[in-house]
Write an enzyme that holds these catalytic residues in place. Structure first.
Site, PDB file in Angstrom:
ATOM      1  CG  ASP A 174      -1.772   1.212   1.357  1.00 45.71           C
ATOM      2  OD1 ASP A 174      -2.455   1.547   0.378  1.00 45.71           O
ATOM      3  OD2 ASP A 174      -1.774   1.837   2.431  1.00 45.71           O
ATOM      4  CG  ASP A 183      -2.320   6.978   0.689  1.00 42.04           C
ATOM      5  OD1 ASP A 183      -1.379   7.421   0.014  1.00 42.04           O
ATOM      6  OD2 ASP A 183      -3.495   6.961   0.284  1.00 42.04           O
TER       7      ASP A 183
END
Length: 146
Positions: free
Chosen positions: A7, A9
């Site tokens: 991922d 963020d």
């Protein structure tokens, strides 16, 4: 080769690093919805150890950036691709997947700091970044490379 998704963020990037680069006026105008700020995702700095970790992991795993772009921010998806091109131009070339349904991706591991956007339904192993025992990139690398 095993498939690994990472991922953006909160995992590859420091969300808070963008806030210090915004004017007080923009912070006031977008209070509580910073993700809606055009080009917000271009302002984020890499998380400590994230770039080196991605590069190491990409030599052992079939590695992809798996991220969600806020629906209300029309520049977000493009900004995220530009960020990847800036920090991981070779290792993540054409390896960015943007979706609100991460569970639709099939793989062995997903490194994510949340359980939303389908992470809680991912069929491989969720490595919950930022929590014990995966509190930082050193701990994740130890787990995945040892």
């Amino acid at each position: 080769m095993k498939i690994l998704y990472i991922d953006m963020d909160g995992v590859l990037v420091k969300y808070d690093s963008a806030l210090s680069k915004l004017s007080e006026e923009i912070k006031k105008d977008y209070h509580g919805r910073y993700y809606d700020i055009p080009n917000f995702f271009l302002l984020m700095d890499p998380n400590d150890g994230a770039i080196n970790a991605y590069k190491k992991l990409s030599t052992v795993y079939d590695t992809y950036v798996l991220t969600t772009a806020p629906w209300s921010n029309t520049t977000a998806a493009n900004d995220k691709i530009k960020w990847v091109k800036k920090y991981l131009p070779k290792e993540a070339h054409k390896r960015v997947i943007i979706t609100h349904h991460k569970n639709l991706c099939i793989g062995d591991y997903l490194i994510d700091d949340n359980t939303r956007n389908g992470v809680d339904k991912f069929r491989g192993e969720h490595i919950h970044f930022g929590t014990e025992p995966f509190h930082n990139w050193s701990a994740v690398l130890k787990y995945l490379l040892d």
